[in-house]
Design a protein around this motif. Structure first.
Motif, PDB file in Angstrom:
ATOM      1  N   ASP A  10     -10.166  36.036 -12.847  1.00  0.00           N
ATOM      2  CA  ASP A  10      -9.406  34.961 -13.491  1.00  0.00           C
ATOM      3  C   ASP A  10      -8.999  35.364 -14.907  1.00  0.00           C
ATOM      4  O   ASP A  10      -7.859  35.134 -15.329  1.00  0.00           O
ATOM      5  CB  ASP A  10     -10.212  33.663 -13.533  1.00  0.00           C
ATOM      6  N   LEU A  11      -9.946  35.971 -15.617  1.00  0.00           N
ATOM      7  CA  LEU A  11      -9.656  36.426 -16.981  1.00  0.00           C
ATOM      8  C   LEU A  11      -8.576  37.498 -16.974  1.00  0.00           C
ATOM      9  O   LEU A  11      -7.662  37.476 -17.794  1.00  0.00           O
ATOM     10  CB  LEU A  11     -10.934  36.953 -17.643  1.00  0.00           C
ATOM     11  N   SER A  12      -8.680  38.401 -16.026  1.00  0.00           N
ATOM     12  CA  SER A  12      -7.685  39.468 -15.900  1.00  0.00           C
ATOM     13  C   SER A  12      -6.307  38.879 -15.607  1.00  0.00           C
ATOM     14  O   SER A  12      -5.291  39.300 -16.171  1.00  0.00           O
ATOM     15  CB  SER A  12      -8.109  40.427 -14.789  1.00  0.00           C
ATOM     16  N   THR A  13      -6.246  37.863 -14.739  1.00  0.00           N
ATOM     17  CA  THR A  13      -4.981  37.204 -14.410  1.00  0.00           C
ATOM     18  C   THR A  13      -4.410  36.498 -15.637  1.00  0.00           C
ATOM     19  O   THR A  13      -3.206  36.588 -15.922  1.00  0.00           O
ATOM     20  CB  THR A  13      -5.194  36.190 -13.269  1.00  0.00           C
ATOM     21  N   VAL A  14      -5.295  35.814 -16.362  1.00  0.00           N
ATOM     22  CA  VAL A  14      -4.844  35.109 -17.569  1.00  0.00           C
ATOM     23  C   VAL A  14      -4.305  36.101 -18.589  1.00  0.00           C
ATOM     24  O   VAL A  14      -3.245  35.877 -19.198  1.00  0.00           O
ATOM     25  CB  VAL A  14      -5.992  34.258 -18.163  1.00  0.00           C
ATOM     26  N   VAL A  15      -4.992  37.228 -18.782  1.00  0.00           N
ATOM     27  CA  VAL A  15      -4.539  38.248 -19.733  1.00  0.00           C
ATOM     28  C   VAL A  15      -3.204  38.838 -19.278  1.00  0.00           C
ATOM     29  O   VAL A  15      -2.288  39.020 -20.079  1.00  0.00           O
ATOM     30  CB  VAL A  15      -5.618  39.350 -19.909  1.00  0.00           C
ATOM     31  N   ALA A  16      -3.077  39.117 -17.992  1.00  0.00           N
ATOM     32  CA  ALA A  16      -1.816  39.661 -17.463  1.00  0.00           C
ATOM     33  C   ALA A  16      -0.678  38.660 -17.650  1.00  0.00           C
ATOM     34  O   ALA A  16       0.436  39.030 -18.050  1.00  0.00           O
ATOM     35  CB  ALA A  16      -1.983  40.034 -15.994  1.00  0.00           C
ATOM     36  N   ASP A  17      -0.963  37.380 -17.344  1.00  0.00           N
ATOM     37  CA  ASP A  17       0.059  36.345 -17.543  1.00  0.00           C
ATOM     38  C   ASP A  17       0.457  36.244 -19.017  1.00  0.00           C
ATOM     39  O   ASP A  17       1.638  36.135 -19.350  1.00  0.00           O
ATOM     40  CB  ASP A  17      -0.436  34.980 -17.046  1.00  0.00           C
ATOM     41  N   ARG A  18      -0.551  36.261 -19.883  1.00  0.00           N
ATOM     42  CA  ARG A  18      -0.284  36.175 -21.324  1.00  0.00           C
ATOM     43  C   ARG A  18       0.604  37.344 -21.772  1.00  0.00           C
ATOM     44  O   ARG A  18       1.596  37.157 -22.469  1.00  0.00           O
ATOM     45  CB  ARG A  18      -1.588  36.192 -22.110  1.00  0.00           C
ATOM     46  N   ASP A  19       0.268  38.563 -21.316  1.00  0.00           N
ATOM     47  CA  ASP A  19       1.059  39.740 -21.681  1.00  0.00           C
ATOM     48  C   ASP A  19       2.491  39.637 -21.143  1.00  0.00           C
ATOM     49  O   ASP A  19       3.449  39.972 -21.840  1.00  0.00           O
ATOM     50  CB  ASP A  19       0.387  41.015 -21.164  1.00  0.00           C
ATOM     51  N   TYR A  20       2.616  39.142 -19.900  1.00  0.00           N
ATOM     52  CA  TYR A  20       3.941  38.986 -19.300  1.00  0.00           C
ATOM     53  C   TYR A  20       4.776  38.003 -20.122  1.00  0.00           C
ATOM     54  O   TYR A  20       5.925  38.279 -20.481  1.00  0.00           O
ATOM     55  CB  TYR A  20       3.807  38.495 -17.856  1.00  0.00           C
ATOM     56  N   TYR A  21       4.196  36.843 -20.447  1.00  0.00           N
ATOM     57  CA  TYR A  21       4.952  35.840 -21.192  1.00  0.00           C
ATOM     58  C   TYR A  21       5.223  36.275 -22.631  1.00  0.00           C
ATOM     59  O   TYR A  21       6.273  35.976 -23.186  1.00  0.00           O
ATOM     60  CB  TYR A  21       4.251  34.474 -21.147  1.00  0.00           C
ATOM     61  N   ARG A  22       4.308  37.022 -23.197  1.00  0.00           N
ATOM     62  CA  ARG A  22       4.538  37.564 -24.533  1.00  0.00           C
ATOM     63  C   ARG A  22       5.722  38.543 -24.497  1.00  0.00           C
ATOM     64  O   ARG A  22       6.592  38.514 -25.354  1.00  0.00           O
ATOM     65  CB  ARG A  22       3.285  38.266 -25.062  1.00  0.00           C
ATOM     66  N   ASP A  23       5.740  39.414 -23.462  1.00  0.00           N
ATOM     67  CA  ASP A  23       6.853  40.355 -23.314  1.00  0.00           C
ATOM     68  C   ASP A  23       8.171  39.607 -23.116  1.00  0.00           C
ATOM     69  O   ASP A  23       9.204  39.979 -23.682  1.00  0.00           O
ATOM     70  CB  ASP A  23       6.610  41.313 -22.142  1.00  0.00           C
ATOM     71  N   GLN A  24       8.136  38.549 -22.288  1.00  0.00           N
ATOM     72  CA  GLN A  24       9.345  37.748 -22.071  1.00  0.00           C
ATOM     73  C   GLN A  24       9.810  37.093 -23.363  1.00  0.00           C
ATOM     74  O   GLN A  24      11.003  37.085 -23.677  1.00  0.00           O
ATOM     75  CB  GLN A  24       9.084  36.676 -21.001  1.00  0.00           C
ATOM     76  N   LEU A  25       8.858  36.568 -24.121  1.00  0.00           N
ATOM     77  CA  LEU A  25       9.183  35.914 -25.392  1.00  0.00           C
ATOM     78  C   LEU A  25       9.752  36.925 -26.383  1.00  0.00           C
ATOM     79  O   LEU A  25      10.748  36.651 -27.064  1.00  0.00           O
ATOM     80  CB  LEU A  25       7.934  35.245 -25.974  1.00  0.00           C
ATOM     81  N   ASN A  26       9.167  38.111 -26.440  1.00  0.00           N
ATOM     82  CA  ASN A  26       9.677  39.157 -27.341  1.00  0.00           C
ATOM     83  C   ASN A  26      11.078  39.599 -26.936  1.00  0.00           C
ATOM     84  O   ASN A  26      11.940  39.805 -27.796  1.00  0.00           O
ATOM     85  CB  ASN A  26       8.722  40.349 -27.373  1.00  0.00           C
ATOM     86  N   ALA A  27      11.305  39.728 -25.626  1.00  0.00           N
ATOM     87  CA  ALA A  27      12.646  40.104 -25.146  1.00  0.00           C
ATOM     88  C   ALA A  27      13.660  39.017 -25.513  1.00  0.00           C
ATOM     89  O   ALA A  27      14.783  39.321 -25.953  1.00  0.00           O
ATOM     90  CB  ALA A  27      12.628  40.335 -23.639  1.00  0.00           C
ATOM     91  N   PHE A  28      13.261  37.760 -25.347  1.00  0.00           N
ATOM     92  CA  PHE A  28      14.142  36.645 -25.702  1.00  0.00           C
ATOM     93  C   PHE A  28      14.429  36.663 -27.204  1.00  0.00           C
ATOM     94  O   PHE A  28      15.574  36.486 -27.633  1.00  0.00           O
ATOM     95  CB  PHE A  28      13.503  35.322 -25.289  1.00  0.00           C
ATOM     96  N   ALA A  29      13.389  36.896 -28.006  1.00  0.00           N
ATOM     97  CA  ALA A  29      13.568  36.940 -29.468  1.00  0.00           C
ATOM     98  C   ALA A  29      14.502  38.083 -29.851  1.00  0.00           C
ATOM     99  O   ALA A  29      15.367  37.918 -30.721  1.00  0.00           O
ATOM    100  CB  ALA A  29      12.223  37.087 -30.161  1.00  0.00           C
ATOM    101  N   ASP A  30      14.356  39.236 -29.201  1.00  0.00           N
ATOM    102  CA  ASP A  30      15.251  40.368 -29.472  1.00  0.00           C
ATOM    103  C   ASP A  30      16.691  40.000 -29.122  1.00  0.00           C
ATOM    104  O   ASP A  30      17.622  40.308 -29.869  1.00  0.00           O
ATOM    105  CB  ASP A  30      14.813  41.606 -28.684  1.00  0.00           C
ATOM    106  N   ASP A  31      16.868  39.334 -27.982  1.00  0.00           N
ATOM    107  CA  ASP A  31      18.201  38.919 -27.560  1.00  0.00           C
ATOM    108  C   ASP A  31      18.800  37.941 -28.565  1.00  0.00           C
ATOM    109  O   ASP A  31      19.974  38.050 -28.935  1.00  0.00           O
ATOM    110  CB  ASP A  31      18.137  38.284 -26.168  1.00  0.00           C
ATOM    111  N   VAL A  32      18.001  36.998 -29.016  1.00  0.00           N
ATOM    112  CA  VAL A  32      18.473  36.034 -30.020  1.00  0.00           C
ATOM    113  C   VAL A  32      18.861  36.760 -31.304  1.00  0.00           C
ATOM    114  O   VAL A  32      19.898  36.471 -31.906  1.00  0.00           O
ATOM    115  CB  VAL A  32      17.398  34.951 -30.294  1.00  0.00           C
TER     116      VAL A  32
END
Length: 101
Positions: A10-32
């Motif tokens: 569960d912790l591994s899934t949460v960390v993976a999800d967090r990293d995925y959403y962080r990457d998505q957020l960073n990509a969105f911020a770069d696009d903005v």
């Protein structure tokens, strides 16, 4: 032990999800940021174009005024030339009339 594995999974899934959403957020911020920079460049180009348009409009207005002044002077010169021509014709007619007398 099984509970620990589930927690780790569960912790591994949460960390993976967090990293995925962080990457998505960073990509969105770069696009903005890229879009913001392009918008700022477009705004700068627009300001430059407006300034150039204003400059050309002022130049055109000055040239129109200058052209009107030239037309007025030309008309005055044509009137003077016509008056001089008429005077010469009158003089020539007067001289012919004297010669005939």
């Amino acid at each position: 032990r099984q509970a620990k594995e589930e927690v780790d999974r569960d912790l591994s899934t949460v960390v993976a999800d967090r990293d995925y959403y962080r990457d998505q957020l960073n990509a969105f911020a770069d696009d903005v940021n890229v879009r913001t920079e392009k918008a700022e460049q477009a705004e700068d180009e627009l300001q430059t174009t407006r300034a150039r348009y204003d400059e050309l409009s002022e130049t055109a207005a000055a040239k129109d005024k200058e052209l009107e002044e030239i037309r007025e002077r030309l008309e005055e010169q044509q009137n003077v030339a016509q008056a001089a021509q008429q005077m010469l014709l009158d003089k020539a007619e007067e001289l012919r009339a004297r010669e005939e007398e």
